[in-house]
Design a protein around this motif. Structure first.
Motif, PDB file in Angstrom:
ATOM      1  N   LEU A  75       0.621  -1.113  -0.065  1.00 12.12           N
ATOM      2  CA  LEU A  75      -0.018  -0.066   0.080  1.00 12.12           C
ATOM      3  C   LEU A  75       0.927   1.149   0.040  1.00 12.12           C
ATOM      4  O   LEU A  75       0.598   2.083  -0.791  1.00 12.12           O
ATOM      5  CB  LEU A  75      -0.823  -0.075   1.227  1.00 12.12           C
ATOM      6  N   ARG A  76       1.832   1.153   0.848  1.00 19.33           N
ATOM      7  CA  ARG A  76       2.708   2.487   0.989  1.00 19.33           C
ATOM      8  C   ARG A  76       3.503   2.790  -0.518  1.00 19.33           C
ATOM      9  O   ARG A  76       3.657   3.632  -1.071  1.00 19.33           O
ATOM     10  CB  ARG A  76       3.773   2.355   2.083  1.00 19.33           C
ATOM     11  N   ALA A  77       3.942   1.640  -1.063  1.00 16.32           N
ATOM     12  CA  ALA A  77       4.690   1.673  -2.372  1.00 16.32           C
ATOM     13  C   ALA A  77       3.789   1.998  -3.150  1.00 16.32           C
ATOM     14  O   ALA A  77       4.285   2.687  -4.384  1.00 16.32           O
ATOM     15  CB  ALA A  77       5.496   0.373  -2.534  1.00 16.32           C
ATOM     16  N   SER A  78       2.673   1.816  -3.412  1.00 17.31           N
ATOM     17  CA  SER A  78       1.719   2.127  -4.473  1.00 17.31           C
ATOM     18  C   SER A  78       1.250   3.589  -4.603  1.00 17.31           C
ATOM     19  O   SER A  78       1.009   4.088  -5.509  1.00 17.31           O
ATOM     20  CB  SER A  78       0.538   1.264  -4.459  1.00 17.31           C
ATOM     21  N   ALA A  79       1.444   4.450  -3.430  1.00 16.39           N
ATOM     22  CA  ALA A  79       1.195   5.870  -3.208  1.00 16.39           C
ATOM     23  C   ALA A  79       1.756   6.647  -4.628  1.00 16.39           C
ATOM     24  O   ALA A  79       0.939   7.354  -5.191  1.00 16.39           O
ATOM     25  CB  ALA A  79       1.386   6.262  -1.894  1.00 16.39           C
ATOM     26  N   PRO A  80       2.865   6.718  -4.718  1.00 17.19           N
ATOM     27  CA  PRO A  80       3.740   7.616  -5.676  1.00 17.19           C
ATOM     28  C   PRO A  80       3.258   6.765  -7.148  1.00 17.19           C
ATOM     29  O   PRO A  80       3.110   7.964  -7.854  1.00 17.19           O
ATOM     30  CB  PRO A  80       4.964   7.183  -5.612  1.00 17.19           C
ATOM     31  N   ILE A  81       3.317   5.812  -7.420  1.00 13.47           N
ATOM     32  CA  ILE A  81       2.646   5.272  -8.628  1.00 13.47           C
ATOM     33  C   ILE A  81       1.092   5.818  -8.919  1.00 13.47           C
ATOM     34  O   ILE A  81       0.998   6.085  -9.934  1.00 13.47           O
ATOM     35  CB  ILE A  81       2.707   3.780  -8.661  1.00 13.47           C
ATOM     36  N   LEU A  82       0.364   5.768  -7.825  1.00 11.51           N
ATOM     37  CA  LEU A  82      -1.191   6.362  -7.883  1.00 11.51           C
ATOM     38  C   LEU A  82      -0.900   7.802  -8.389  1.00 11.51           C
ATOM     39  O   LEU A  82      -2.072   8.115  -9.406  1.00 11.51           O
ATOM     40  CB  LEU A  82      -1.621   6.244  -6.555  1.00 11.51           C
ATOM     41  N   MET A  83      -0.218   8.846  -7.809  1.00 15.38           N
ATOM     42  CA  MET A  83      -0.176  10.031  -8.312  1.00 15.38           C
ATOM     43  C   MET A  83       0.271  10.061  -9.740  1.00 15.38           C
ATOM     44  O   MET A  83      -0.540  10.748 -10.530  1.00 15.38           O
ATOM     45  CB  MET A  83       0.639  10.553  -7.333  1.00 15.38           C
ATOM     46  N   ILE A  84       1.196   9.628 -10.046  1.00 19.58           N
ATOM     47  CA  ILE A  84       1.528   9.699 -11.467  1.00 19.58           C
ATOM     48  C   ILE A  84       0.649   9.149 -12.268  1.00 19.58           C
ATOM     49  O   ILE A  84       0.619   9.357 -13.495  1.00 19.58           O
ATOM     50  CB  ILE A  84       3.147   9.282 -11.636  1.00 19.58           C
ATOM     51  N   ALA A  85       0.017   7.687 -12.064  1.00 19.70           N
ATOM     52  CA  ALA A  85      -1.024   7.151 -12.861  1.00 19.70           C
ATOM     53  C   ALA A  85      -2.037   7.889 -13.255  1.00 19.70           C
ATOM     54  O   ALA A  85      -2.617   8.018 -14.270  1.00 19.70           O
ATOM     55  CB  ALA A  85      -1.105   5.970 -12.221  1.00 19.70           C
ATOM     56  N   VAL A  86      -2.740   8.715 -12.188  1.00 21.70           N
ATOM     57  CA  VAL A  86      -3.723   9.432 -12.215  1.00 21.70           C
ATOM     58  C   VAL A  86      -3.656  10.538 -13.214  1.00 21.70           C
ATOM     59  O   VAL A  86      -4.173  10.695 -14.289  1.00 21.70           O
ATOM     60  CB  VAL A  86      -4.448  10.138 -10.732  1.00 21.70           C
ATOM     61  N   GLY A  87      -2.300  11.242 -12.965  1.00 18.16           N
ATOM     62  CA  GLY A  87      -2.081  12.356 -13.966  1.00 18.16           C
ATOM     63  C   GLY A  87      -2.005  11.879 -15.452  1.00 18.16           C
ATOM     64  O   GLY A  87      -2.407  12.447 -16.315  1.00 18.16           O
ATOM     65  N   MET A  88      -1.336  10.682 -15.622  1.00 17.68           N
ATOM     66  CA  MET A  88      -1.106  10.220 -16.932  1.00 17.68           C
ATOM     67  C   MET A  88      -2.140   9.777 -17.431  1.00 17.68           C
ATOM     68  O   MET A  88      -2.292   9.843 -18.599  1.00 17.68           O
ATOM     69  CB  MET A  88       0.024   8.869 -16.659  1.00 17.68           C
ATOM     70  N   THR A  89      -3.099   9.213 -16.779  1.00 18.62           N
ATOM     71  CA  THR A  89      -4.366   8.905 -17.268  1.00 18.62           C
ATOM     72  C   THR A  89      -5.147  10.114 -18.071  1.00 18.62           C
ATOM     73  O   THR A  89      -5.772   9.945 -19.070  1.00 18.62           O
ATOM     74  CB  THR A  89      -5.203   8.230 -16.009  1.00 18.62           C
ATOM     75  N   PHE A 114      -0.610   6.211   1.860  1.00 19.89           N
ATOM     76  CA  PHE A 114      -1.643   5.805   0.906  1.00 19.89           C
ATOM     77  C   PHE A 114      -2.986   6.395   1.034  1.00 19.89           C
ATOM     78  O   PHE A 114      -3.908   6.537   0.126  1.00 19.89           O
ATOM     79  CB  PHE A 114      -1.677   4.232   1.559  1.00 19.89           C
ATOM     80  N   LEU A 115      -3.586   6.709   2.431  1.00 19.34           N
ATOM     81  CA  LEU A 115      -4.787   7.332   2.299  1.00 19.34           C
ATOM     82  C   LEU A 115      -4.823   8.788   1.846  1.00 19.34           C
ATOM     83  O   LEU A 115      -5.517   9.307   1.267  1.00 19.34           O
ATOM     84  CB  LEU A 115      -4.810   7.546   3.993  1.00 19.34           C
ATOM     85  N   LEU A 116      -3.571   9.673   1.894  1.00 16.57           N
ATOM     86  CA  LEU A 116      -3.517  10.603   1.196  1.00 16.57           C
ATOM     87  C   LEU A 116      -3.826  10.628  -0.188  1.00 16.57           C
ATOM     88  O   LEU A 116      -4.236  11.347  -1.147  1.00 16.57           O
ATOM     89  CB  LEU A 116      -2.172  11.413   1.398  1.00 16.57           C
ATOM     90  N   ALA A 117      -3.099   9.588  -0.837  1.00 15.21           N
ATOM     91  CA  ALA A 117      -2.994   9.179  -2.247  1.00 15.21           C
ATOM     92  C   ALA A 117      -4.459   9.014  -2.849  1.00 15.21           C
ATOM     93  O   ALA A 117      -4.942   9.700  -3.754  1.00 15.21           O
ATOM     94  CB  ALA A 117      -2.086   7.975  -2.958  1.00 15.21           C
ATOM     95  N   ILE A 118      -5.283   8.186  -1.876  1.00 14.33           N
ATOM     96  CA  ILE A 118      -6.569   7.620  -2.325  1.00 14.33           C
ATOM     97  C   ILE A 118      -7.593   9.002  -2.053  1.00 14.33           C
ATOM     98  O   ILE A 118      -8.452   9.165  -2.961  1.00 14.33           O
ATOM     99  CB  ILE A 118      -6.989   6.773  -1.166  1.00 14.33           C
ATOM    100  N   ALA A 119      -7.187   9.738  -0.963  1.00 16.56           N
ATOM    101  CA  ALA A 119      -7.865  10.803  -1.019  1.00 16.56           C
ATOM    102  C   ALA A 119      -7.980  11.881  -2.288  1.00 16.56           C
ATOM    103  O   ALA A 119      -9.021  12.433  -2.786  1.00 16.56           O
ATOM    104  CB  ALA A 119      -7.593  11.768   0.409  1.00 16.56           C
TER     105      ALA A 119
END
Length: 363
Positions: free
Chosen positions: A61-75, A189-194
């Protein structure tokens, strides 16, 4: 077959057509594979020293947070028919700005200093995204070329900010953002999901999402319909840059040190893979933020699996490539149709020798 059975079968077919479903299946398969090797892999325990939850799932979950951020912008960028190859380098800029600012201020307990570092990083990376958007929307450069230039320039900017040296800083509020826990779940992870939820609400509860899809499907038709592509292109590239800056802070906050040569290195590839796994077409148009979340979680799970299985670092790219190719094949409508035709094809008819016509019998 009753109407209830038909509706259930239809829902199942629709589910199987969703690329994000196969991404979730891949996550489950990887977790099962790791559990087979170590039955305690999915166990989550409480650390006796810190009282926080620890375990492989928490690490994922912790490692996925940075990938979540750039993936959303890239989408959002890909949905317009573009691409952003600079997110990895912009991550380095975001991390460099925050660490350099905190190191210069020297106050390790001030919440205000931590918030100022976060705000400054987001501002500078948003400006870099603004430059990308201006080059694409107003100058007319191809997104691949403009973001490729920014990929090189941003890495150089990060080196200038830090003087080419690894910069460390001390800030307990900033460190808590990445290493802290709330209800046993990592704060990062909570910040990324928010942030993902906020972006999803904005693009889906307003006309913004439809206009982004319209630009990606047919820019000329969208312009004739009254949509101004330039402003929207600027918006998505600014958002991509800002989210990359947040991802950079998430990456360096773990050890409170930025290495400008390694922070965000090749992360643009992980972002593109997460977007594709989530079902967003690289040709632009319809996009899925939920699919991008699944793709980011899959990338983080895959990276963790590679380390857990002890795969050689030289073979890691090949292992990841095999998993991604298999997943893309499972998502492919053409491949699934081919297997369906193979299953439904009738068996070959047996060859029989015709009986001879008897003499005196009318044919």
């Amino acid at each position: 077959m009753s109407s209830t059975d038909r509706s259930a079968s239809s829902r199942m077919r629709d589910l199987l057509r969703q690329p994000a479903f196969w991404g979730a299946v891949a996550i489950v398969v990887l977790l099962v594979l790791n559990t087979i090797k170590d039955p305690s892999y999915l166990s989550v325990t409480v650390s006796p020293t810190t009282g926080y939850l620890v375990g492989n799932v928490i690490d994922i979950l912790r490692a996925s947070a940075p990938i979540l951020m750039i993936a959303v912008g890239m989408t959002l960028v890909i949905a317009t028919g573009g691409i952003d190859l600079s997110v990895g380098s912009v991550m380095a800029v975001g991390g460099a700005v925050s660490m350099q600012f905190l190191s210069a201020m020297g106050d390790s307990t001030s919440v205000g200093m931590a918030l100022a570092a976060i705000g400054l990083s987001i501002l500078i990376t948003a400006v870099l995204g603004l430059i990308n958007g201006a080059l694409v929307a107003y100058v007319g450069l191809q997104p691949f070329i403009s973001t490729l230039v920014m990929m090189l320039a941003a890495r150089g900017i990060a080196k200038v900010i830090t003087g080419g040296q690894n910069t460390a800083a001390q800030s307990e509020p900033f460190r808590w953002m990445v290493n802290g826990y709330v209800f046993g779940i990592p704060v990062v992870f909570l910040l990324a999901i928010a942030i993902v939820i906020v972006v999803a609400l904005v693009v889906r509860r307003t006309a913004l999402g439809l206009m982004i899809e319209a630009i990606g499907i047919n820019p000329k038709a969208s312009r004739m319909a009254g949509i101004r592509p330039r402003g929207l292109l600027m918006t998505v590239y600014i958002l991509s840059g800002a989210l990359a800056g947040i991802a950079g802070m998430f990456s360096v906050g773990t050890v409170m040190t930025v290495d400008v040569t390694q922070t965000g290195y090749l992360m643009e590839l992980d972002a593109i893979l997460a977007v594709v796994i989530g079902g967003t077409s690289l040709a632009g148009g319809k996009f899925s933020l939920g699919g991008a979340v699944v793709g980011a979680l899959l990338i983080a799970t895959l990276d963790k699996t590679v380390l857990f299985l002890g795969i050689s670092s030289s073979a890691t790219p090949a292992f990841k490539a095999v998993v991604i190719v298999l997943l893309c094949l499972a998502q492919s409508q053409r491949v699934r149709s081919w297997f369906a035709r193979r299953r439904s094809a009738p068996p070959p008819a047996s060859i029989t020798t015709p009986e001879p016509v008897r003499e005196g019998v009318a044919a």
